[in-house]
Design an enzyme around this catalytic site. Structure first.
Site, PDB file in Angstrom:
ATOM      1  N   HIS A 122      16.810  -2.694   4.269  1.00 53.48           N
ATOM      2  CA  HIS A 122      16.487  -3.244   3.294  1.00 53.48           C
ATOM      3  C   HIS A 122      17.281  -4.585   3.602  1.00 53.48           C
ATOM      4  O   HIS A 122      18.318  -4.540   3.057  1.00 53.48           O
ATOM      5  CB  HIS A 122      17.224  -2.032   2.569  1.00 53.48           C
ATOM      6  CG  HIS A 122      16.613  -2.565   1.460  1.00 53.48           C
ATOM      7  ND1 HIS A 122      17.451  -1.354   0.003  1.00 53.48           N
ATOM      8  CD2 HIS A 122      16.000  -3.211   0.388  1.00 53.48           C
ATOM      9  CE1 HIS A 122      16.754  -1.301  -0.963  1.00 53.48           C
ATOM     10  NE2 HIS A 122      15.742  -2.823  -0.926  1.00 53.48           N
TER      11      HIS A 122
ATOM     12  N   TYR B  78      19.589   2.332  -4.792  1.00 55.41           N
ATOM     13  CA  TYR B  78      18.647   2.701  -5.661  1.00 55.41           C
ATOM     14  C   TYR B  78      19.463   3.150  -6.664  1.00 55.41           C
ATOM     15  O   TYR B  78      19.477   4.567  -7.333  1.00 55.41           O
ATOM     16  CB  TYR B  78      17.281   3.228  -5.820  1.00 55.41           C
ATOM     17  CG  TYR B  78      16.314   2.224  -5.087  1.00 55.41           C
ATOM     18  CD1 TYR B  78      16.790   1.018  -5.149  1.00 55.41           C
ATOM     19  CD2 TYR B  78      14.798   2.926  -4.512  1.00 55.41           C
ATOM     20  CE1 TYR B  78      15.396   0.386  -4.829  1.00 55.41           C
ATOM     21  CE2 TYR B  78      14.057   2.255  -4.915  1.00 55.41           C
ATOM     22  CZ  TYR B  78      13.794   0.537  -4.030  1.00 55.41           C
ATOM     23  OH  TYR B  78      13.458  -0.015  -3.478  1.00 55.41           O
TER      24      TYR B  78
END
Length: 270
Positions: free
Chosen positions: A128, A64
Site C-alpha cells: 500500500h 481500511y
C-alpha cells in the site's frame, strides 16, 4: 462470471471485485458523499449479493479500519469461494494514516492479516504505497520480503498498489500484479498496463469511477462509459468497485455484461 489468471500464480479473479473500505472506515476518505458503515447484517447481504452476481474477488487492507476483522467473520465457511486481496504498508488509526515498509513490519502485518481474516493464506498481497513507489521497492526490498512469504505459502500472488508510472513499471517487473488508477479522465498509468499485457502480469484497477465522483457528472452514463473504456484496454484483469450499495454493484456487473455483448472481442483480457 468468467475468471482470469494473475500471472502464473494459480490465482484467477473475476473482472469485477468488491472493495471493502466502506465496511471498516468512513473517516479520511475521498468519496463525494458521507456514509454510515453498514452493520453486520447489511455487510453480509452485500457479500452474498456479490457472490450471487458471480464475483469472487474481495479487496481489503489494514488501512481500511476494521475491514479485515469484519471479513474474517463474514467470510466464515465460505473462504474457498473468495480470492482475498489485502495489503501491507499503510495503517489507519485514530483517524490518521501512517506508513511502515520495513521488512520486520511487513512480516508482522502479513501475519496479523492472516489472523484477522481467519485464513491460512492470502491470495493477493499488495504494498500500500504512500506515493514513493520506487524508493519503497528499492530501499526496503519490500517485494522481495513478500516473495519470501509467498515461498512460505502464506501468500499466493504479490504486487503493489502504486501511485506513479515509474513505480508501477518497476513493481510489474518485480512481482505478479499491480494495482493502478485508470479511467476516462486518468490515463497516466497506461504504460504500466501495456507492460503487464506484454509480460503476463495481472492488473487491478482502482478509482475506475473516480472514487464515485464520476457518478455525479453530466455524462449520459458514466458507469457504462468507464466500463467500456477500461475493458477496451488490453491487459486489464479486474476493477475494484468500492461500494456498500448492492444496486450499484449490480449496475456495474450489468455494464460489464453489456460491454461483452456489444464488443465480443473488445475486452482487454480476451
Amino acid at each position: 462470471m468468467k475468471k482470469f489468471p494473475i500471472a502464473q500464480t494459480g490465482v484467477a479473479v473475476t473482472p469485477i471485485g468488491l472493495g471493502t473500505v466502506k465496511l471498516g472506515r468512513n473517516q479520511g476518505v475521498k468519496y463525494p458523499t458521507t456514509f454510515e458503515i453498514p452493520d453486520d447484517k447489511a455487510a453480509a447481504n452485500l457479500i452474498a449479493h456479490a457472490k450471487a452476481l458471480g464475483i469472487n474477488l474481495i479487496d481489503t487492507a489494514p488501512a481500511y479500519g476494521s475491514s479485515e476483522e469484519r471479513l474474517g467473520k463474514l467470510l466464515k465457511e465460505q473462504r474457498c469461494d473468495w480470492v482475498i486481496c489485502s495489503k501491507v504498508g499503510e495503517e489507519f488509526e485514530n483517524g490518521k494514516s501512517s506508513f511502515n515498509f520495513t521488512p520486520e513490519f511487513v512480516r508482522q502485518s502479513c501475519h496479523r492479516s492472516l489472523q484477522r481474516l481467519k485464513t491460512e493464506y492470502i491470495d493477493i498481497m499488495l504494498v500500500h504505497s504512500d506515493g514513493n513507489d520506487t524508493h519503497i521497492i528499492n530501499h526496503y526490498g519490500i517485494l522481495d520480503v513478500l516473495a519470501e512469504l509467498k515461498k512460505q505459502g502464506l501468500i499466493r500472488a504479490v504486487g503493489m498498489s502504486t501511485k506513479t508510472k515509474a513505480g508501477g513499471l518497476l513493481a510489474a517487473e518485480k512481482s505478479d500484479v499491480v494495482m493502478v488508477s485508470y479511467n476516462i479522465e486518468y490515463k497516466e498509468d497506461e504504460p504500466v498496463i501495456d507492460y503487464c499485457a506484454a509480460h503476463d502480469k495481472g492488473v487491478l484497477i482502482k478509482k475506475a469511477f473516480g472514487s464515485g465522483h464520476f457518478c455525479h457528472n453530466p455524462s449520459k452514463n458514466p458507469i457504462q462509459d468507464n466500463i467500456d473504456f477500461i475493458f477496451s484496454k488490453k491487459g486489464v484483469t479486474s476493477i475494484i468497485v468500492g461500494t456498500i450499495n448492492p444496486q450499484h454493484l449490480e449496475e456495474n456487473v450489468s455494464a460489464l455484461t453489456l460491454k461483452r455483448q456489444n464488443h465480443k472481442i473488445g475486452f482487454g483480457y480476451v
